[in-house]
Scaffold this motif. Structure first.
Motif, mmCIF file in Angstrom:
data_model
loop_
_atom_site.group_PDB
_atom_site.id
_atom_site.type_symbol
_atom_site.label_atom_id
_atom_site.label_comp_id
_atom_site.label_asym_id
_atom_site.label_seq_id
_atom_site.Cartn_x
_atom_site.Cartn_y
_atom_site.Cartn_z
ATOM 1 N N THR A 4 12.688 9.291 25.259
ATOM 2 C CA THR A 4 12.192 7.939 25.502
ATOM 3 C C THR A 4 13.075 6.912 24.811
ATOM 4 N N TYR A 41 16.654 7.468 34.876
ATOM 5 C CA TYR A 41 15.243 7.237 34.580
ATOM 6 C C TYR A 41 14.401 8.277 35.299
ATOM 7 N N ILE A 45 6.933 6.438 31.822
ATOM 8 C CA ILE A 45 6.946 5.368 30.823
ATOM 9 C C ILE A 45 5.817 5.626 29.843
ATOM 10 N N PHE A 232 16.145 -0.334 36.116
ATOM 11 C CA PHE A 232 15.673 1.024 36.322
ATOM 12 C C PHE A 232 14.545 1.106 37.349
ATOM 13 N N PRO A 236 16.999 4.112 39.666
ATOM 14 C CA PRO A 236 16.795 4.947 38.482
ATOM 15 C C PRO A 236 18.071 5.500 37.860
ATOM 16 N N TYR A 262 13.885 -1.785 28.408
ATOM 17 C CA TYR A 262 13.339 -0.544 28.940
ATOM 18 C C TYR A 262 12.841 0.400 27.852
ATOM 19 N N TYR A 265 10.773 3.848 28.380
ATOM 20 C CA TYR A 265 11.194 4.560 29.589
ATOM 21 C C TYR A 265 11.836 5.887 29.175
ATOM 22 N N GLU A 266 11.469 6.933 29.863
ATOM 23 C CA GLU A 266 12.089 8.237 29.612
ATOM 24 C C GLU A 266 13.347 8.355 30.468
ATOM 25 N N VAL A 267 14.465 8.670 29.820
ATOM 26 C CA VAL A 267 15.731 8.786 30.550
ATOM 27 C C VAL A 267 16.459 10.058 30.136
#
Length: 271
Positions: A4, A41, A45, A232, A236, A262, A265-267
């Protein structure tokens, strides 16, 4: 590596050192300048405060319940002169005691031109780095965020209190003598500053006349001529050659992205 996003960690060196947090891990970015990077992404979230899974974030990473209930998300954080603590309507008085009623600094910075700003004393020089300032100068020390806000709006009658992020990222900024500008502004605002002192006491404002100008150098090899901003929520996948980092932005040959926007946000990050 996957995790995250959070606001990038910074250290004031020459140049500024950046680390990109991904959950409990972090990635040193300076060594990656000139290399191809990719952020994808995953569609997940998490609220940066309560960690609940959400579909949309507010105010750079909060779920809606936190956004409407936390003092740190209230309008008075953006406009401290509107502080309503004394009226007994602060969302979280204990949080206000811990964060708003601490020494604050009123400063001048040069990011896209001269601007006035405020921050907690403990947030220097991080605040300047996050704004992409190439120069900064503390000018007053006060005992609360509210007092700092009153001084800020007074000085903002004569200089901007905002940064043009596009001009900051293009590095369209000329060096200025901030000490000379400080003295000009103090003279112009003398009447209002005296009024603040009279209202809060003679020790309310400390004029930081001996503070040195701080020069900040960012790790950028090429600044963009045109600004294309990644989102994103619309795309993504963000990839490109990393040309540098400034403020809370990654500068790629394909565009720029505001990492702080962001948060939560998990990326997935890959080279």
């Amino acid at each position: 590596m996957q995790g995250t996003l959070k606001k990038m960690y910074t250290r004031l060196e020459n140049p500024v050192q950046y680390d990109l947090p991904l959950g409990d891990q972090s990635i040193a970015l300076n060594p990656l300048i000139g290399k191809l990077i990719k952020l994808t992404y995953t569609g997940h979230i998490s609220c940066v405060h309560c960690s609940r899974s959400i579909k949309k974030s507010y105010n750079q990473g909060y779920c809606y319940p936190c956004f409407i209930s936390l003092a740190q998300c209230d309008m008075c954080i953006m406009k401290p002169e509107t502080c309503h603590y004394e009226a007994g309507t602060c969302r979280e008085p204990a949080w206000g005691d811990a964060f708003c009623f601490k020494p604050h600094i009123v400063y001048l910075a040069n990011s896209s031109g001269i601007k006035v700003g405020i921050t907690r004393q403990t947030q220097l020089p991080t605040r300047w780095i996050d704004q992409g300032a190439v120069q900064a100068l503390p000018i007053f020390k006060v005992q609360s965020r509210y007092m700092a806000g009153l001084i800020e709006i007074t000085i903002a009658k004569h200089v901007s209190d905002k940064t043009s992020w596009q001009q900051m990222l293009k590095n369209n900024v000329e060096p200025v003598d901030l000490a000379v500008k400080r003295d000009e502004l103090v003279l112009k605002c003398q009447t209002e500053l005296v009024e603040v002192n009279q209202r809060f006491g003679q020790q309310a404002i400390e004029f930081l006349s001996e503070e040195p100008n701080v020069d900040i150098h960012f790790p950028v090899d090429t600044y963009p001529l045109k600004i294309k901003s990644f989102n994103f929520d619309k795309n993504p996948e963000v990839s490109g050659i990393l040309h540098g980092v400034k403020g809370q932005y990654l500068l790629l040959d394909t565009g720029v992205i505001n990492i702080r926007k962001y948060a939560g946000y998990e990326v997935e990050f890959s080279l």
